[in-house]
Design an enzyme around this catalytic site. Structure first.
Site, short mmCIF file in Angstrom:
data_model
loop_
_atom_site.label_atom_id
_atom_site.label_comp_id
_atom_site.label_asym_id
_atom_site.label_seq_id
_atom_site.Cartn_x
_atom_site.Cartn_y
_atom_site.Cartn_z
N LYS A 67 0.84 -1.22 0.00
CA LYS A 67 0.00 0.00 0.00
C LYS A 67 0.87 1.26 0.00
CE LYS A 67 -4.27 -1.87 1.75
NZ LYS A 67 -3.91 -3.26 2.09
N ASP A 70 3.63 7.72 -1.43
CA ASP A 70 4.75 8.64 -1.18
C ASP A 70 5.03 9.47 -2.43
OD1 ASP A 70 7.08 9.79 0.08
OD2 ASP A 70 7.17 8.00 1.33
N PRO A 72 6.73 10.77 -5.99
CA PRO A 72 7.05 10.01 -7.21
C PRO A 72 8.43 9.35 -7.16
CG PRO A 72 6.00 12.07 -7.80
CD PRO A 72 6.19 12.11 -6.30
N ARG A 216 -8.89 -15.28 6.65
CA ARG A 216 -9.29 -16.23 7.70
C ARG A 216 -10.27 -17.33 7.29
NH1 ARG A 216 -10.19 -11.18 11.46
NH2 ARG A 216 -10.45 -10.35 9.35
#
Ligand code: C5P
Length: 244
Positions: A67, A70, A72, A216
């Site tokens: 994920k 930040d 480039p 799960r």
């Protein structure tokens, strides 16, 4: 992707705290599912790389769910770094659409054969949260971020099954074809746990999902293979129904 067999559409979330646990899950499910996902918990623990390398050496696919969000240049470094570390990019990597088109495009430019999957608005955010962050409701935020991700050239979108049909419609309207990857899956009769608005595998497929992220309900099942096969047949039937 239309012809992709049902079992290949299952991505198993390896939310584990040690390498052996991950190996045991992968060993029991090899050939039964499409890919395995390592995420932030394993990355924080410093075991994600070892797990990913081991899984790839087994000939299985890895979704590196970092994920990323930040600048480039930093995201370019992240993508190139991952490629150097593994010798090739994993099957899929994730970025946040909110880091902007340029940053996402850097990952796309350095993706190799990898699929770049964008998170729009996190499904944990309610309308009131989105009002505070984006000054609009969750649906509007999702559609805005979707546009950013599409313009950056991503291969897929990670979203909740409930958003899938709306996103598919919007993609169709602009003539774009990208993959939809949905977590939050609970087969009928399984424990809901911390998922707020779960969908069954059938619902997720009927609403337009291409890949289902499942943790799960499979990893904690007494018989993982049986759990995966039941879900596979549910996906198979939904795909058939969807194509009619
Ligand atoms: O165990 P479970 O099936 O809930 O695992 C789902 C996986 O998908 C977890 O790795 C979780 O972090 C991820 N995920 C999610 N819901 C979202 C986004 C990601 O459950 N909205």
């Amino acid at each position: 992707v239309r012809e992709l067999p049902a079992k290949e559409r299952i991505i198993v979330a390896l939310d584990v705290s040690n390498v052996d646990e991950a190996k045991s899950i992968v060993n029991s499910l090899k050939g039964e599912v499409g890919a395995f996902k390592v995420g932030l918990e394993a990355m924080s623990l410093g075991i994600a790389h070892e797990i990913a390398v081991w899984v790839m050496n087994q000939g299985e696919k890895i979704f590196w769910d970092g994920k990323w969000s930040d600048l480039p240049n930093t995201l370019k470094g992240a993508a190139v770094g991952l490629k150097n570390r593994f010798g090739k990019m994993p099957w899929a990597v994730s970025v946040h659409a909110n880091c902007g088109q340029k940053a996402i495009a850097e990952v796309v430019a350095n993706r190799g054969d990898s699929l770049v999957l964008a998170v729009t608005a996190l499904t944990s955010l309610k309308d009131t949260d989105c009002e505070k962050i984006y000054d609009c409701d969750a649906l509007k935020a999702v559609l805005r971020l979707l546009k950013v991700a599409i313009e950056a050239g991503v291969q897929g979108i990670i979203c909740s099954p409930q958003e899938a049909s709306l996103i598919k419609l919007n993609l169709k309207a602009v003539g774009v074809n990208v993959l939809l990857i949905t977590p939050g899956i609970r087969p009928l009769g399984s424990e809901v746990g911390d998922q707020a608005r779960p969908a069954t595998p059938k619902e997720a497929i009927m609403w337009g999902s291409d890949f289902l992220v499942i943790g799960r309900p499979i990893t904690r099942a007494k018989d993982r293979v049986k759990a995966a096969r039941i879900i596979t047949s549910e996906i198979e039937m939904a795909l058939l129904e969807r194509s009619m």
